[in-house]
Scaffold this active site. Structure first.
Site, PDB file in Angstrom:
ATOM      1  N   GLY A  23      -4.477  53.311  83.067  1.00 52.05           N
ATOM      2  CA  GLY A  23      -4.442  54.462  82.175  1.00 52.05           C
ATOM      3  C   GLY A  23      -3.895  55.725  82.799  1.00 52.05           C
ATOM      4  O   GLY A  23      -3.812  56.761  82.143  1.00 52.05           O
ATOM      5  N   SER A  24      -3.487  55.686  84.059  1.00 53.61           N
ATOM      6  CA  SER A  24      -3.023  56.891  84.743  1.00 53.61           C
ATOM      7  C   SER A  24      -1.644  57.307  84.260  1.00 53.61           C
ATOM      8  O   SER A  24      -0.757  56.490  84.051  1.00 53.61           O
ATOM      9  CB  SER A  24      -2.997  56.654  86.259  1.00 53.61           C
ATOM     10  OG  SER A  24      -2.221  55.510  86.585  1.00 53.61           O
ATOM     11  N   ASP A  25      -1.481  58.612  84.069  1.00 51.82           N
ATOM     12  CA  ASP A  25      -0.190  59.146  83.668  1.00 51.82           C
ATOM     13  C   ASP A  25      -0.051  60.548  84.240  1.00 51.82           C
ATOM     14  O   ASP A  25      -0.910  61.015  84.986  1.00 51.82           O
ATOM     15  CB  ASP A  25      -0.030  59.138  82.135  1.00 51.82           C
ATOM     16  CG  ASP A  25      -1.133  59.896  81.411  1.00 51.82           C
ATOM     17  OD1 ASP A  25      -1.346  61.081  81.733  1.00 51.82           O
ATOM     18  OD2 ASP A  25      -1.772  59.309  80.516  1.00 51.82           O
ATOM     19  N   LYS A 218       6.921  50.152  77.740  1.00 54.33           N
ATOM     20  CA  LYS A 218       6.889  51.612  77.907  1.00 54.33           C
ATOM     21  C   LYS A 218       6.362  51.972  79.291  1.00 54.33           C
ATOM     22  O   LYS A 218       5.388  51.377  79.765  1.00 54.33           O
ATOM     23  CB  LYS A 218       6.010  52.234  76.828  1.00 54.33           C
ATOM     24  CG  LYS A 218       6.020  53.762  76.819  1.00 54.33           C
ATOM     25  CD  LYS A 218       5.249  54.295  75.618  1.00 54.33           C
ATOM     26  CE  LYS A 218       3.759  54.177  75.807  1.00 54.33           C
ATOM     27  NZ  LYS A 218       3.005  54.599  74.606  1.00 54.33           N
ATOM     28  N   LYS A 220       5.229  55.247  81.940  1.00 48.83           N
ATOM     29  CA  LYS A 220       4.846  56.648  82.068  1.00 48.83           C
ATOM     30  C   LYS A 220       5.856  57.376  82.951  1.00 48.83           C
ATOM     31  O   LYS A 220       6.457  56.791  83.854  1.00 48.83           O
ATOM     32  CB  LYS A 220       3.437  56.769  82.649  1.00 48.83           C
ATOM     33  CG  LYS A 220       2.368  56.079  81.810  1.00 48.83           C
ATOM     34  CD  LYS A 220       2.218  56.732  80.448  1.00 48.83           C
ATOM     35  CE  LYS A 220       1.116  56.077  79.640  1.00 48.83           C
ATOM     36  NZ  LYS A 220       0.842  56.793  78.373  1.00 48.83           N
ATOM     37  N   ASP A 248       7.076  57.814  78.450  1.00 46.47           N
ATOM     38  CA  ASP A 248       5.987  58.599  77.867  1.00 46.47           C
ATOM     39  C   ASP A 248       5.595  59.690  78.858  1.00 46.47           C
ATOM     40  O   ASP A 248       5.124  59.402  79.954  1.00 46.47           O
ATOM     41  CB  ASP A 248       4.805  57.673  77.583  1.00 46.47           C
ATOM     42  CG  ASP A 248       3.640  58.372  76.904  1.00 46.47           C
ATOM     43  OD1 ASP A 248       3.703  59.599  76.694  1.00 46.47           O
ATOM     44  OD2 ASP A 248       2.653  57.675  76.581  1.00 46.47           O
ATOM     45  N   ASP A 324      -3.005  57.205  65.534  1.00 52.39           N
ATOM     46  CA  ASP A 324      -4.081  56.717  66.388  1.00 52.39           C
ATOM     47  C   ASP A 324      -5.300  56.481  65.504  1.00 52.39           C
ATOM     48  O   ASP A 324      -5.555  57.232  64.554  1.00 52.39           O
ATOM     49  CB  ASP A 324      -4.393  57.758  67.465  1.00 52.39           C
ATOM     50  CG  ASP A 324      -5.515  57.334  68.390  1.00 52.39           C
ATOM     51  OD1 ASP A 324      -5.216  56.723  69.431  1.00 52.39           O
ATOM     52  OD2 ASP A 324      -6.691  57.608  68.075  1.00 52.39           O
ATOM     53  N   ALA A 352      -2.031  52.622  70.787  1.00 49.58           N
ATOM     54  CA  ALA A 352      -3.215  51.801  71.064  1.00 49.58           C
ATOM     55  C   ALA A 352      -3.572  51.939  72.543  1.00 49.58           C
ATOM     56  O   ALA A 352      -3.422  52.995  73.125  1.00 49.58           O
ATOM     57  CB  ALA A 352      -2.979  50.357  70.645  1.00 49.58           C
TER      58      ALA A 352
END
Length: 441
Positions: A23-25, A218, A220, A248, A324, A352
Site C-alpha cells: 500500500g505504500s505510495d 498500475k 505508483k 498513480d 470508491d 479498489a
C-alpha cells in the site's frame, strides 16, 4: 420478510500492512490497512447488515465515533420501511446541521453515512438472498432514481435524464447478466506497483500479473522523476511496448509539477495518470488533462461526493471516473455517480485495493455492466491481492476478470475470527504486538 434493526456494533479492525510496505505510495509511506467496521443486528441472529469504511490506521478512532453517532438514526427501523425509504434515509443522514457543519457532504461524517447506508443495502440483499449487484440490477428505474439525492447535481443530471438512461438499458439487462455470469468484468492490478517495493520485487510481481491474465498494471510514482524513469524503463523492458501501464501519483503534485512530470514520461505510453493533484482541484485537473494529452487523467478514489464528480465531468477533466465504495455516502451516492458518468459518456473504472474495497466495489461495477452502460472495453476494475482471506466471500479474479459473487449481501462481511484477531488494541494480534514493541499505531 420484514425484520427489525435492534442494535448496532462497531469494531476497530487494523492490519499491519506497513510492515511489508504493502500500500505504500508517494503520499502514504506506511499505511496500516484498516476497517471502521459496522454490524447491524436484527432479531434473527443469522441476519446482519455489514459494512466498513476503509482507513489506513489511526483514522479509525474518529471514523468509528462518527458511525456510532449516525447509526442510531436507523436502529429500531423495520427493514421493509428502510428499503422503501432508502432515499429519504440517505438525505436524513446528511441533514443534521450540527454535524453537517463539520463538513458539507464530505469527510468523516459523510463516510459514516456511507457506512450506515452500505450496511442497510447489505441487509436488504441478504434478506432477498441475492448478491448486491443482482439486487440493484433488478430494481426498477423508478426505485433507483428514488434512492438518489439530486440536490446539487440536477444542473448536470435531472431525475428525468436518469430515468431515461436506466429505461434505455432495461431491455438489455437479461443479456448483460448472462455475459457477466459467463465472463465477469475485466480487472487490472496494482499489486506490483507499490512505491516501497524493490525493483526486483516489482518485476517479479509484474511477471506474475501478466501470467495471471491482467491486461493493465498500475505503478505508483512521484517520489522522484529519476526513480519513475528507472522503474518504468524496467517495466517496459519486461512487458514490451504495447502492454498497457498506468501510473498513480496519489495527489503529491501541484498542477504545474504534474504537467511537467507527466510530460517527461510520455515515451512510456501511459494509459493514464491517476490523482495527479489535490482531489478537490477540479479546475487543476482540467488543465492537467489538456496539457498532458495524449496521456489521460483518472481520479475519484478520494472525490468527496457527487458534486466533485459532476464538476470533473462538466469541465472534461477526466477520461476515467474512479468511484470508491466507502469514500462517498454509500450505494445511493454511487448510483448517482454511475449515472452521471453514463450521461457524460465517461467509463467508470472503480478504485479498489485497501481492505474490503475489491469485495465491495465489484458489485457497483457489475450493476453498471448489467443495468446502466452494459459491457464495454473501457470498463476495468482495480484489483490488489491483499487481505481477501478475511472476508466471507473473497473477491475472485480469473484470467484477469472479476467473477460475479454469488453469496447474498454486499461483499463487506468479514469472518468473525479476523475481526477478533485484528481488533485494535484488544485483538490477539495487537495484544502480542503491542506487548512486544511497547508502542501503538
Amino acid at each position: 420478510m420484514a425484520h427489525s434493526i435492534i442494535r448496532a456494533e462497531t469494531f476497530d479492525v487494523r492490519f499491519p500492512t506497513s510492515k511489508m510496505l504493502d500500500g505504500s505510495d508517494a503520499m502514504n509511506a506506511d499505511p496500516d490497512y484498516s476497517a471502521a467496521y459496522l454490524h447491524l443486528f436484527t432479531e434473527d441472529d443469522s441476519l446482519t447488515g455489514d459494512s466498513l469504511v476503509f482507513t489506513i490506521g489511526r483514522g479509525n478512532d474518529v471514523q468509528i465515533k462518527a458511525i456510532e453517532i449516525l447509526v442510531q438514526q436507523v436502529v429500531g427501523m423495520k427493514t421493509d420501511d428502510a428499503f422503501n425509504g432508502i432515499g429519504d434515509i440517505a438525505r436524513a443522514l446528511s441533514a443534521d446541521s450540527q454535524l453537517r457543519w463539520l463538513g458539507t457532504d464530505k469527510g468523516v461524517f459523510h463516510m459514516a453515512a456511507g457506512a450506515v447506508l452500505n450496511a442497510l443495502w447489505d441487509l436488504f440483499a441478504k434478506e432477498r438472498k441475492v448478491p448486491l449487484w443482482k439486487l440493484l440490477s433488478d430494481l426498477t428505474p423508478e426505485q433507483l432514481v428514488a434512492a438518489i439525492d439530486f440536490r446539487y447535481i440536477a444542473d448536470a443530471l435531472t431525475p428525468g435524464e436518469a430515468l431515461e438512461i436506466l429505461n434505455k438499458a432495461q431491455s438489455q439487462r437479461s443479456e448483460n447478466e448472462s455475459i457477466l455470469r459467463s465472463h465477469g468484468v475485466k480487472a487490472y492490478t496494482t499489486t506490483p506497483g507499490w512505491l516501497g517495493y524493490t525493483d526486483e520485487k516489482m518485476l517479479d510481481l509484474t511477471r506474475a500479473a501478466v501470467a495471471d491474465g491482467f491486461s493493465l498494471i498500475k505503478y505508483k510514482c512521484g517520489k522522484s522523476i529519476e526513480d519513475d524513469r528507472r522503474r518504468l524503463t524496467k517495466v517496459r523492458a519486461e512487458v514490451g511496448p504495447d502492454f498497457r501501464i498506468a501510473i498513480d501519483a496519489n495527489q503529491v503534485w501541484n498542477v504545474d509539477t504534474a504537467i511537467d512530470w507527466v510530460n517527461q514520461l510520455q515515451e512510456f505510453k501511459l494509459e493514464w495518470i491517476e490523482e495527479p493533484t489535490h482531489p478537490d482541484d477540479v479546475v487543476g485537473h482540467a488543465r492537467i488533462a489538456r496539457e498532458v494529452a495524449p496521456t489521460k487523467v483518472a481520479t475519484g478514489e478520494m472525490a468527496a461526493n457527487r458534486l466533485i464528480f459532476k464538476q470533473l465531468l462538466q469541465l472534461n477533466a477526466i477520461s476515467y471516473m474512479q468511484i470508491d465504495a466507502t469514500r462517498v455516502a454509500g450505494v445511493n451516492e454511487n448510483i448517482a455517480n454511475i449515472l452521471l458518468a453514463a450521461k457524460y459518456q465517461i467509463p467508470v473504472v472503480p478504485h479498489a485495493g485497501g481492505i474490503g474495497l475489491c469485495e465491495m466495489v465489484q458489485h457497483l461495477a457489475m450493476f453498471d455492466a448489467v443495468a446502466v452502460t452494459g459491457h464495454h472495453e473501457k470498463r476495468i476494475v482495480e484489483y490488489v491481492d491483499h487481505l481477501h482471506e478475511h472476508f466471507l466471500e473473497p473477491a475472485k479474479v480469473v484470467a484477469g476478470a472479476y467473477q460475479a459473487p454469488a453469496l447474498p449481501g454486499s461483499g463487506a462481511q468479514m469472518i468473525n475470527e479476523s475481526i477478533q484477531k485484528f481488533t485494535y488494541p484488544t485483538g490477539s494480534y495487537w495484544v502480542s504486538e503491542l506487548s512486544t514493541n511497547g508502542d501503538s499505531l
